[in-house]
Scaffold this active site. Structure first.
Site, short mmCIF file in Angstrom:
data_model
loop_
_atom_site.label_atom_id
_atom_site.label_comp_id
_atom_site.label_asym_id
_atom_site.label_seq_id
_atom_site.Cartn_x
_atom_site.Cartn_y
_atom_site.Cartn_z
N LYS A 181 -16.37 14.65 1.08
CA LYS A 181 -15.48 15.70 1.61
C LYS A 181 -14.04 15.34 1.29
CE LYS A 181 -14.01 15.70 6.10
NZ LYS A 181 -12.57 15.80 6.24
N ASN A 182 -13.64 14.10 1.58
CA ASN A 182 -12.22 13.75 1.48
C ASN A 182 -11.75 13.59 0.05
OD1 ASN A 182 -12.05 14.04 4.17
ND2 ASN A 182 -12.13 11.86 4.65
N ARG B 251 -6.51 20.44 7.87
CA ARG B 251 -5.29 19.68 7.63
C ARG B 251 -5.08 19.45 6.14
NH1 ARG B 251 -2.03 16.35 10.17
NH2 ARG B 251 -1.28 14.48 9.10
N PRO C 94 1.78 13.04 12.24
CA PRO C 94 3.02 13.46 11.58
C PRO C 94 2.87 13.48 10.05
CG PRO C 94 3.18 11.19 12.34
CD PRO C 94 1.89 11.72 12.87
N ILE C 95 3.80 14.14 9.39
CA ILE C 95 3.79 14.13 7.91
C ILE C 95 5.14 13.66 7.38
CG2 ILE C 95 2.01 15.93 7.71
CD1 ILE C 95 4.28 17.91 7.05
N GLN D 237 6.08 10.86 6.18
CA GLN D 237 6.03 10.09 4.93
C GLN D 237 5.85 11.01 3.72
OE1 GLN D 237 6.60 6.62 4.96
NE2 GLN D 237 7.17 7.31 7.00
C1 EPZ Z 1 -7.23 11.08 6.15
O1 EPZ Z 1 -6.42 11.78 7.06
C2 EPZ Z 1 -8.64 11.63 6.31
N1 EPZ Z 1 -8.64 13.06 6.02
C3 EPZ Z 1 -9.13 11.40 7.73
O2 EPZ Z 1 -10.48 11.83 7.78
C4 EPZ Z 1 -9.08 9.91 8.02
O3 EPZ Z 1 -9.46 9.70 9.37
C5 EPZ Z 1 -7.66 9.39 7.80
O4 EPZ Z 1 -7.24 9.68 6.46
C6 EPZ Z 1 -7.55 7.89 7.99
O5 EPZ Z 1 -8.47 7.23 7.17
C7 EPZ Z 1 -8.74 13.45 4.72
O6 EPZ Z 1 -8.82 12.63 3.81
C8 EPZ Z 1 -8.77 14.93 4.49
P1 EPZ Z 1 -3.40 9.24 7.18
P2 EPZ Z 1 -4.81 11.67 6.91
O7 EPZ Z 1 -2.23 9.97 6.66
O8 EPZ Z 1 -4.44 11.60 5.48
C9 EPZ Z 1 0.03 8.11 10.28
C10 EPZ Z 1 -12.30 13.03 8.58
O9 EPZ Z 1 -12.95 12.96 9.65
N2 EPZ Z 1 0.93 8.90 9.44
O10 EPZ Z 1 -4.02 8.17 6.37
O11 EPZ Z 1 -4.19 12.72 7.76
C11 EPZ Z 1 -1.01 8.95 11.00
O12 EPZ Z 1 -0.49 9.47 12.19
C12 EPZ Z 1 -10.80 12.95 8.64
O13 EPZ Z 1 -12.80 13.15 7.44
C13 EPZ Z 1 2.30 8.92 9.73
O14 EPZ Z 1 2.76 8.29 10.68
O15 EPZ Z 1 -4.55 10.26 7.59
C14 EPZ Z 1 -2.13 7.96 11.25
O16 EPZ Z 1 -1.85 7.23 12.41
C15 EPZ Z 1 -10.28 12.79 10.05
N3 EPZ Z 1 3.13 9.65 8.93
C16 EPZ Z 1 -2.05 7.02 10.02
O17 EPZ Z 1 -0.76 7.23 9.45
C17 EPZ Z 1 2.67 10.37 7.86
O18 EPZ Z 1 3.48 11.01 7.15
C18 EPZ Z 1 -3.09 7.31 8.95
O19 EPZ Z 1 -3.02 8.67 8.65
C19 EPZ Z 1 1.28 10.34 7.58
C20 EPZ Z 1 0.44 9.60 8.37
#
Ligand code: EPZ
Length: 429
Positions: A22-23, A93, A123-124, A126
């Site tokens: 999926k991801n 998302r 948050p986004i 980054q």
């Molecule tokens: C991806 O989400 C996955 N989704 C998630 O899978 C997965 O749980 C997650 O990575 C962590 O492995 C997809 O790939 C579509 P991150 P993503 O940005 O990209 C913080 C599932 O069930 N952060 O790696 O949104 C954030 O808050 C889903 O398949 C910031 O602070 O996760 C988190 O604490 C659920 N600022 C950490 O980083 C930002 O700009 C990791 O988030 C971006 C993220």
């Protein structure tokens, strides 16, 4: 809404074919807009999130021809819009990846602020920091993020947080930026590598995907490509945990064992046996499971997406286990539901204490997100008596044909509409 009625006290046995990731799919699909030529994709999982992504692409003007259940031909010759519709974007998302891909193609993108699972704040910052570094102007108002760039210019970007989403979005935008971009402290997940391979096959110049540093030399145009999505390591890990939790014996097929090393190691620690072959892994349980501690980390650490199934597994392991969720603030949605089934779990912040070894009992429970929903199926299979799991549309977002796959391993799962499940939940189980 629909529910699953699940019979308890089942040991899963047999083999199950794992679908495409999926991801990886939700990262590759937005990237098809980078080229005007035909893109052929194989091994796409037939799940709600992929169908939503396809709807968004068609809405933007991409012509799409289905080639069987898991393959598509997509051509983005004459895209008409740069703004995916809110009613589709809010469903998932990952639609925010259109920020990077539309910015790369048109120098402009209008994407609603993303929705997503209830896992705590997501948050986004980054992503936006990186787009700004590449030369984009960003305006956020009325819930819409508008990005514009006369030209994208390569930059040296250091992520404050290891973020899969930010790594993917910035790889997409930097692929078309003038000159070199260096992305540091990036995510190393296999889905990042799959996207980099896809982009390089289209003519991008990306090196280092899968390591801490990715170097990208921007290119002016991209060609068509044929690409097969990698197997879904989270689906595979879900079945591996289910095999151990139900004291069964299950082979997951069409997997990449390298992507599952953290899960294999953890299962062996609990006393399960794990046989690894080139494209399949077999999990069995020759003796009672023992308590183990589990900490989630970015890849190659134990994946946060398998923490909920891991928690269910540890309710079957005699002794006290400690889970530390290091990636998300609020990723224990399954705990209250498991406690309704008799699980002994105590949560303090990002830590959960599990007193395992006591048989769960079937109960009406609710799926709150994709992964906690899948974990409830495992708990229901282990429990004494039947369970009803409602809101299974969360599960359909990321697992193809999940109940059929479990049934193929000996489970008894019925999908019912909510009217029917209301009758059940009013009658004693
Ligand atoms: C991806 O989400 C996955 N989704 C998630 O899978 C997965 O749980 C997650 O990575 C962590 O492995 C997809 O790939 C579509 P991150 P993503 O940005 O990209 C913080 C599932 O069930 N952060 O790696 O949104 C954030 O808050 C889903 O398949 C910031 O602070 O996760 C988190 O604490 C659920 N600022 C950490 O980083 C930002 O700009 C990791 O988030 C971006 C993220």
């Amino acid at each position: 809404m629909e529910s699953f009625v699940v019979k308890g006290e089942v040991s899963l046995t047999g083999a199950v074919k794992i679908s495409g990731s999926k991801n990886a799919a939700v990262a590759v699909l937005p990237a098809v807009v980078l080229t005007k030529e035909n893109v052929h994709l194989e091994n796409l999982p037939d799940i709600t999130d992929v169908r939503t992504m396809i709807e968004i692409l068609e809405n933007l003007g991409v012509s799409i021809r289905r080639r069987g259940r898991n393959a598509l031909d997509l051509t983005s010759g004459n895209l008409s819009k740069i703004a995916p519709p809110y009613e589709l974007v809010k469903k998932m998302r990952a639609s925010y990846y259109f920020m990077g891909s539309l910015l790369a193609r048109f120098g402009r993108a209008e994407v609603p602020i993303p929705g997503g699972c209830d896992l705590g704040p997501r948050p986004i910052d980054q992503h936006l920091k990186g787009f700004t570094a590449l030369g984009a102007d960003i305006n956020i108002e009325h819930g819409m993020i508008t990005l514009t760039a006369d030209r994208l210019v390569g930059a040296h970007i250091y992520l404050d947080v290891v973020s899969i989403g930010a790594t993917i979005n910035l790889m997409l935008a930097a692929s078309a930026a003038e000159g070199r971009t260096v992305l540091e402290n990036v995510a190393k997940e296999p889905e990042i590598v799959d996207l980099a391979n896809f982009l390089n096959a289209m003519g991008a110049k990306i090196r280092g995907a899968g390591t801490d540093v990715i170097r990208i030399d921007g290119v002016k145009s991209f060609t068509g490509v044929t690409h097969a999505i990698i197997p879904d390591r989270i689906e595979a890990g879900t079945f591996m945990m289910a095999a151990a939790a139900t004291a069964g014996s299950v082979t997951v097929e069409d997997v990449i064992p390298k992507h599952l090393e953290a899960i294999t190691a953890k299962l062996r620690e609990t006393g399960a046996t794990v046989r690894v072959e080139p494209e399949r892994i077999t999990v069995a349980v020759p003796q009672p499971l023992v308590a183990s501690d589990l900490k989630t980390f970015p890849y190659p650490g134990f994946p946060t997406d398998l923490q909920p199934p891991g928690m269910v597994l540890l309710t079957a392991a005699r002794g006290l286990s400690v889970i530390t969720e290091n990636v998300f603030d609020g990723r224990f949605n399954q705990v209250e539901e498991l406690k309704r089934m008799g699980a002994r779990i105590k949560v303090e912040g990002r830590t959960a204490l599990i007193e395992g070894g006591n048989r769960l009992s079937g109960a009406p429970v609710t799926a709150h997100d994709l992964r906690s929903g899948a974990s409830l199926i495992i708990a229901a299979l282990m429990a004494e008596g039947d369970s009803t799991i409602s809101a299974v549309e969360h599960i359909d977002r990321g697992y193809e044909n999940l109940e059929q796959k479990f049934i193929g391993l000996g489970a008894s799962i019925k999908r019912i509409s909510d009217q029917a499940s209301e009758k059940i939940s009013k009658s004693p189980l």
